[in-house]
Write a protein that holds these residues in place. Structure first.
Motif, PDB file in Angstrom:
ATOM      1  N   PRO A  79       0.819  -1.220   0.000  1.00  0.00           N
ATOM      2  CA  PRO A  79       0.000   0.000   0.000  1.00  0.00           C
ATOM      3  C   PRO A  79       0.850   1.265   0.000  1.00  0.00           C
ATOM      4  N   TYR A  80       0.392   2.276  -0.760  1.00  0.00           N
ATOM      5  CA  TYR A  80       1.108   3.549  -0.820  1.00  0.00           C
ATOM      6  C   TYR A  80       0.250   4.573  -1.548  1.00  0.00           C
ATOM      7  N   GLY A  81       0.358   5.808  -1.110  1.00  0.00           N
ATOM      8  CA  GLY A  81      -0.166   6.946  -1.857  1.00  0.00           C
ATOM      9  C   GLY A  81      -1.651   7.181  -1.737  1.00  0.00           C
ATOM     10  N   GLN A  82      -2.159   7.896  -2.722  1.00  0.00           N
ATOM     11  CA  GLN A  82      -3.567   8.296  -2.786  1.00  0.00           C
ATOM     12  C   GLN A  82      -4.147   7.870  -4.129  1.00  0.00           C
ATOM     13  N   CYS A  93      10.274  11.481  -8.148  1.00  0.00           N
ATOM     14  CA  CYS A  93      11.576  12.028  -7.772  1.00  0.00           C
ATOM     15  C   CYS A  93      12.506  10.903  -7.333  1.00  0.00           C
ATOM     16  N   LEU A  94      13.640  10.801  -8.003  1.00  0.00           N
ATOM     17  CA  LEU A  94      14.666   9.829  -7.657  1.00  0.00           C
ATOM     18  C   LEU A  94      15.850  10.594  -7.078  1.00  0.00           C
ATOM     19  N   ASP A  95      16.185  10.332  -5.822  1.00  0.00           N
ATOM     20  CA  ASP A  95      17.308  10.971  -5.143  1.00  0.00           C
ATOM     21  C   ASP A  95      18.346   9.898  -4.846  1.00  0.00           C
ATOM     22  N   LEU A  96      19.357   9.805  -5.692  1.00  0.00           N
ATOM     23  CA  LEU A  96      20.368   8.766  -5.521  1.00  0.00           C
ATOM     24  C   LEU A  96      21.330   9.066  -4.378  1.00  0.00           C
ATOM     25  N   ASP A  97      21.469  10.352  -3.992  1.00  0.00           N
ATOM     26  CA  ASP A  97      22.309  10.676  -2.835  1.00  0.00           C
ATOM     27  C   ASP A  97      21.720  10.053  -1.570  1.00  0.00           C
ATOM     28  N   ALA A  98      20.416  10.186  -1.418  1.00  0.00           N
ATOM     29  CA  ALA A  98      19.730   9.642  -0.244  1.00  0.00           C
ATOM     30  C   ALA A  98      19.318   8.188  -0.455  1.00  0.00           C
ATOM     31  N   GLY A  99      19.351   7.705  -1.701  1.00  0.00           N
ATOM     32  CA  GLY A  99      18.894   6.350  -1.995  1.00  0.00           C
ATOM     33  C   GLY A  99      17.396   6.214  -1.850  1.00  0.00           C
ATOM     34  N   GLU A 100      16.664   7.293  -2.205  1.00  0.00           N
ATOM     35  CA  GLU A 100      15.212   7.303  -2.004  1.00  0.00           C
ATOM     36  C   GLU A 100      14.460   7.693  -3.271  1.00  0.00           C
ATOM     37  N   MET A 101      13.223   7.237  -3.333  1.00  0.00           N
ATOM     38  CA  MET A 101      12.307   7.639  -4.387  1.00  0.00           C
ATOM     39  C   MET A 101      11.007   8.079  -3.731  1.00  0.00           C
ATOM     40  N   SER A 102      10.522   9.241  -4.184  1.00  0.00           N
ATOM     41  CA  SER A 102       9.284   9.804  -3.655  1.00  0.00           C
ATOM     42  C   SER A 102       8.373  10.166  -4.814  1.00  0.00           C
ATOM     43  N   PHE A 103       7.099  10.215  -4.527  1.00  0.00           N
ATOM     44  CA  PHE A 103       6.119  10.616  -5.526  1.00  0.00           C
ATOM     45  C   PHE A 103       5.300  11.787  -4.993  1.00  0.00           C
ATOM     46  N   TYR A 104       4.759  12.560  -5.919  1.00  0.00           N
ATOM     47  CA  TYR A 104       3.981  13.756  -5.606  1.00  0.00           C
ATOM     48  C   TYR A 104       2.716  13.722  -6.442  1.00  0.00           C
ATOM     49  N   ARG A 105       1.624  14.160  -5.861  1.00  0.00           N
ATOM     50  CA  ARG A 105       0.363  14.275  -6.590  1.00  0.00           C
ATOM     51  C   ARG A 105      -0.033  15.739  -6.589  1.00  0.00           C
ATOM     52  N   ASN A 106      -0.021  16.352  -7.758  1.00  0.00           N
ATOM     53  CA  ASN A 106      -0.332  17.775  -7.901  1.00  0.00           C
ATOM     54  C   ASN A 106       0.534  18.635  -6.978  1.00  0.00           C
ATOM     55  N   GLY A 107       1.807  18.264  -6.870  1.00  0.00           N
ATOM     56  CA  GLY A 107       2.760  19.023  -6.072  1.00  0.00           C
ATOM     57  C   GLY A 107       2.773  18.691  -4.597  1.00  0.00           C
ATOM     58  N   VAL A 108       1.866  17.845  -4.128  1.00  0.00           N
ATOM     59  CA  VAL A 108       1.787  17.476  -2.713  1.00  0.00           C
ATOM     60  C   VAL A 108       2.567  16.175  -2.499  1.00  0.00           C
ATOM     61  N   PRO A 109       3.541  16.172  -1.570  1.00  0.00           N
ATOM     62  CA  PRO A 109       4.327  14.955  -1.368  1.00  0.00           C
ATOM     63  C   PRO A 109       3.494  13.809  -0.807  1.00  0.00           C
ATOM     64  N   LEU A 110       3.738  12.607  -1.335  1.00  0.00           N
ATOM     65  CA  LEU A 110       3.069  11.404  -0.837  1.00  0.00           C
ATOM     66  C   LEU A 110       3.964  10.629   0.119  1.00  0.00           C
TER      67      LEU A 110
END
Length: 157
Positions: A79-82, A93-110
């Protein structure tokens, strides 16, 4: 890049393997959803299979978000997101420095969807923007050729 799949066609795998090298460690791409059905959006390597049954998020080093089913995918789903709707803009968004991936819906972070993503050392193992979409689904992908409707500050250098 516009992606669509029509009834009667095989499922479309727009894997975005544009074969460009991104000289940074934090990158973003956006998808504007023209339909709200099953679409897995994210990042993968060239080893990710794209078939009628598999696509982005179904293989190792492959990560996706599906707002229709509110799941994140990397070999298996959780489960994840909206729930998304047609017209939404999804940021990946893929951030290889942090080793993380994030997603945004209409500019709002999930929130952070994946952590522990390894920084690949070989150019043939680079991450590429990717989308796997079901029948009759449509989206428009923006890799930065147009201004981002919802810029994500945390994902820019």
């Amino acid at each position: 890049l516009r992606a669509s799949s029509s009834w009667g066609e095989a499922p479309s795998a727009v894997h975005g393997l544009m074969h460009f090298i991104v000289p940074c460690t934090r990158v973003l791409h956006l998808q504007t959803l023209h339909t709200s059905g099953i679409q897995q959006l994210g990042w993968c390597t060239v080893s990710c299979p794209f078939t009628a049954e598999e696509g982005v998020g179904d293989a190792p080093d492959s990560y996706a978000y599906d707002g229709k089913r509110t799941r994140k995918w990397s070999v298996k789903a959780s489960p994840y997101g909206q729930t998304w709707a047609a017209g939404d803009v999804i940021g990946c968004c893929l951030d290889l420095d942090a080793g993380e991936m994030s997603f945004y819906r209409n500019g709002v972070p999930l929130g952070v969807a994946f952590s522990g993503i390894r920084k690949l050392q070989h150019t043939q193992l680079a991450f590429f923007p990717a989308a796997s979409i079901s029948y009759a689904e449509k989206c428009e992908l923006n890799f930065g050729g147009l201004p981002f409707q919802y810029p994500v500050r945390a994902c820019s250098q």
